[in-house]
Design a protein around this motif. Sequence first.
Motif, PDB file in Angstrom:
ATOM      1  N   ALA A   1      -8.391 -12.549 -12.750  1.00 60.05           N
ATOM      2  CA  ALA A   1      -8.541 -13.509 -13.971  1.00 60.05           C
ATOM      3  C   ALA A   1     -10.209 -13.751 -14.102  1.00 60.05           C
ATOM      4  CB  ALA A   1      -7.834 -14.739 -13.966  1.00 60.05           C
ATOM      5  N   ALA A   2     -10.682 -14.097 -12.910  1.00 58.06           N
ATOM      6  CA  ALA A   2     -12.104 -14.194 -12.739  1.00 58.06           C
ATOM      7  C   ALA A   2     -13.028 -13.147 -13.499  1.00 58.06           C
ATOM      8  CB  ALA A   2     -12.756 -14.449 -11.552  1.00 58.06           C
ATOM      9  N   LEU A   3     -12.665 -11.890 -13.252  1.00 60.28           N
ATOM     10  CA  LEU A   3     -13.412 -10.674 -13.774  1.00 60.28           C
ATOM     11  C   LEU A   3     -13.249 -10.646 -15.191  1.00 60.28           C
ATOM     12  CD1 LEU A   3     -15.085  -8.203 -13.568  1.00 60.28           C
ATOM     13  CD2 LEU A   3     -12.836  -7.059 -12.808  1.00 60.28           C
ATOM     14  N   GLU A   4     -11.998 -10.861 -15.724  1.00 58.60           N
ATOM     15  CA  GLU A   4     -11.812 -10.898 -17.214  1.00 58.60           C
ATOM     16  C   GLU A   4     -12.479 -11.875 -17.918  1.00 58.60           C
ATOM     17  OE1 GLU A   4      -7.837 -10.373 -20.241  1.00 58.60           O
ATOM     18  OE2 GLU A   4      -7.520 -10.811 -18.048  1.00 58.60           O
ATOM     19  N   VAL A   5     -12.430 -13.394 -17.298  1.00 64.22           N
ATOM     20  CA  VAL A   5     -13.000 -14.242 -17.963  1.00 64.22           C
ATOM     21  C   VAL A   5     -14.513 -13.902 -17.923  1.00 64.22           C
ATOM     22  CG1 VAL A   5     -13.906 -16.557 -17.595  1.00 64.22           C
ATOM     23  CG2 VAL A   5     -11.575 -16.092 -17.424  1.00 64.22           C
ATOM     24  N   SER A   6     -15.260 -13.506 -16.828  1.00 65.86           N
ATOM     25  CA  SER A   6     -16.801 -12.970 -16.907  1.00 65.86           C
ATOM     26  C   SER A   6     -17.007 -11.998 -18.041  1.00 65.86           C
ATOM     27  CB  SER A   6     -17.167 -12.609 -15.497  1.00 65.86           C
ATOM     28  OG  SER A   6     -18.297 -12.007 -15.583  1.00 65.86           O
ATOM     29  N   SER A   7     -16.337 -10.942 -18.078  1.00 70.66           N
ATOM     30  CA  SER A   7     -16.355 -10.178 -19.034  1.00 70.66           C
ATOM     31  C   SER A   7     -16.243 -10.304 -20.491  1.00 70.66           C
ATOM     32  CB  SER A   7     -15.051  -9.187 -18.932  1.00 70.66           C
ATOM     33  OG  SER A   7     -15.270  -8.166 -20.222  1.00 70.66           O
ATOM     34  N   MET A   8     -15.244 -11.306 -20.915  1.00 73.11           N
ATOM     35  CA  MET A   8     -15.266 -11.798 -22.062  1.00 73.11           C
ATOM     36  C   MET A   8     -16.620 -12.821 -22.438  1.00 73.11           C
ATOM     37  SD  MET A   8     -11.430 -13.376 -22.772  1.00 73.11           S
ATOM     38  CE  MET A   8     -10.232 -12.784 -22.075  1.00 73.11           C
ATOM     39  N   ILE A   9     -16.783 -13.523 -21.366  1.00 75.35           N
ATOM     40  CA  ILE A   9     -18.187 -14.275 -21.650  1.00 75.35           C
ATOM     41  C   ILE A   9     -19.311 -13.463 -22.099  1.00 75.35           C
ATOM     42  CG2 ILE A   9     -19.843 -16.052 -20.572  1.00 75.35           C
ATOM     43  CD1 ILE A   9     -17.272 -17.338 -19.183  1.00 75.35           C
ATOM     44  N   ARG A  10     -19.503 -12.445 -21.382  1.00 75.16           N
ATOM     45  CA  ARG A  10     -20.906 -11.697 -21.252  1.00 75.16           C
ATOM     46  C   ARG A  10     -20.511 -10.728 -22.819  1.00 75.16           C
ATOM     47  NH1 ARG A  10     -23.132  -9.672 -15.985  1.00 75.16           N
ATOM     48  NH2 ARG A  10     -22.347 -11.096 -14.518  1.00 75.16           N
ATOM     49  N   LEU A  11     -19.500 -10.460 -23.267  1.00 76.43           N
ATOM     50  CA  LEU A  11     -19.230  -9.668 -24.412  1.00 76.43           C
ATOM     51  C   LEU A  11     -19.529 -10.644 -25.529  1.00 76.43           C
ATOM     52  CD1 LEU A  11     -15.972  -7.682 -23.664  1.00 76.43           C
ATOM     53  CD2 LEU A  11     -18.341  -6.808 -24.305  1.00 76.43           C
ATOM     54  N   ALA A  12     -19.212 -12.010 -25.430  1.00 70.86           N
ATOM     55  CA  ALA A  12     -19.367 -13.041 -26.642  1.00 70.86           C
ATOM     56  C   ALA A  12     -20.935 -13.095 -26.672  1.00 70.86           C
ATOM     57  CB  ALA A  12     -18.509 -14.028 -26.352  1.00 70.86           C
ATOM     58  N   GLU A  13     -21.656 -13.241 -25.714  1.00 69.97           N
ATOM     59  CA  GLU A  13     -22.948 -13.761 -25.728  1.00 69.97           C
ATOM     60  C   GLU A  13     -23.910 -12.507 -25.948  1.00 69.97           C
ATOM     61  OE1 GLU A  13     -23.595 -15.190 -21.571  1.00 69.97           O
ATOM     62  OE2 GLU A  13     -22.864 -17.130 -22.189  1.00 69.97           O
TER      63      GLU A  13
ATOM     64  N   ALA B   1     -23.056 -10.534 -28.277  1.00 71.12           N
ATOM     65  CA  ALA B   1     -22.756 -10.434 -29.439  1.00 71.12           C
ATOM     66  C   ALA B   1     -23.366 -11.646 -30.470  1.00 71.12           C
ATOM     67  CB  ALA B   1     -21.254 -10.312 -30.049  1.00 71.12           C
ATOM     68  N   GLY B   2     -24.072 -12.198 -29.613  1.00 67.20           N
ATOM     69  CA  GLY B   2     -24.904 -13.273 -30.235  1.00 67.20           C
ATOM     70  C   GLY B   2     -23.905 -14.728 -30.293  1.00 67.20           C
ATOM     71  N   GLY B   3     -22.912 -14.758 -29.659  1.00 69.80           N
ATOM     72  CA  GLY B   3     -22.044 -16.094 -29.783  1.00 69.80           C
ATOM     73  C   GLY B   3     -22.460 -16.902 -28.314  1.00 69.80           C
ATOM     74  N   PHE B   4     -21.500 -17.952 -28.145  1.00 73.45           N
ATOM     75  CA  PHE B   4     -21.578 -18.824 -27.223  1.00 73.45           C
ATOM     76  C   PHE B   4     -20.276 -19.016 -26.491  1.00 73.45           C
ATOM     77  CE2 PHE B   4     -21.564 -23.111 -25.252  1.00 73.45           C
ATOM     78  CZ  PHE B   4     -22.402 -23.078 -24.366  1.00 73.45           C
ATOM     79  N   ALA B   5     -20.422 -18.978 -25.179  1.00 73.33           N
ATOM     80  CA  ALA B   5     -19.284 -18.829 -24.571  1.00 73.33           C
ATOM     81  C   ALA B   5     -19.329 -19.765 -23.119  1.00 73.33           C
ATOM     82  CB  ALA B   5     -18.733 -17.431 -23.938  1.00 73.33           C
TER      83      ALA B   5
ATOM     84  N   ILE C   1     -17.890 -18.037 -31.585  1.00 74.02           N
ATOM     85  CA  ILE C   1     -18.581 -16.651 -32.276  1.00 74.02           C
ATOM     86  C   ILE C   1     -17.686 -16.321 -33.511  1.00 74.02           C
ATOM     87  CG2 ILE C   1     -17.263 -15.161 -30.596  1.00 74.02           C
ATOM     88  CD1 ILE C   1     -19.612 -13.463 -30.629  1.00 74.02           C
ATOM     89  N   ALA C   2     -18.489 -15.895 -34.415  1.00 76.31           N
ATOM     90  CA  ALA C   2     -17.715 -15.444 -35.704  1.00 76.31           C
ATOM     91  C   ALA C   2     -16.430 -14.188 -35.190  1.00 76.31           C
ATOM     92  CB  ALA C   2     -18.560 -14.793 -36.829  1.00 76.31           C
TER      93      ALA C   2
END
Length: 111
Positions: free
Chosen positions: A8-20, A22-26, A100-101
């Motif tokens: 779970a920690a790896l998946e969460v970290s991945s989602m946060i990095r991808l969102a950021e 792409a110009g979003g905030f997580a 993020i959009a």
Amino acid sequence: MSTPRLPAALEVSSMIRLAEAAGGFAMVLRKGEPDSGTILVVILDNQGLGQVFERLPQADGTRRWSLSKRQDPDIKQEFEAFLTRRMAQDPDLWVIELTIADGERFILHGV
């Protein structure tokens, strides 16, 4: 047939990095169990209204992201109460927020 699951920690970290990227905030609203914790993803739109997605088990043994709650603009406290209840029910629960959009693309399509 069930498929292997990322920690779970790896998946969460991945989602946060991808969102950021792409110009979003997580951000992580609540840290859960690092290996097998359930993940709730709160996606906020440009008006600050949220939707909650979680991966639920399917009849075929797989797990698929599903919309669990949509914030009603007239009853915003109901959305917060839902999150509070879920956190109280599951001490291993992760809650992350993406601003993020088209944030659904980060979970529904595996971007």
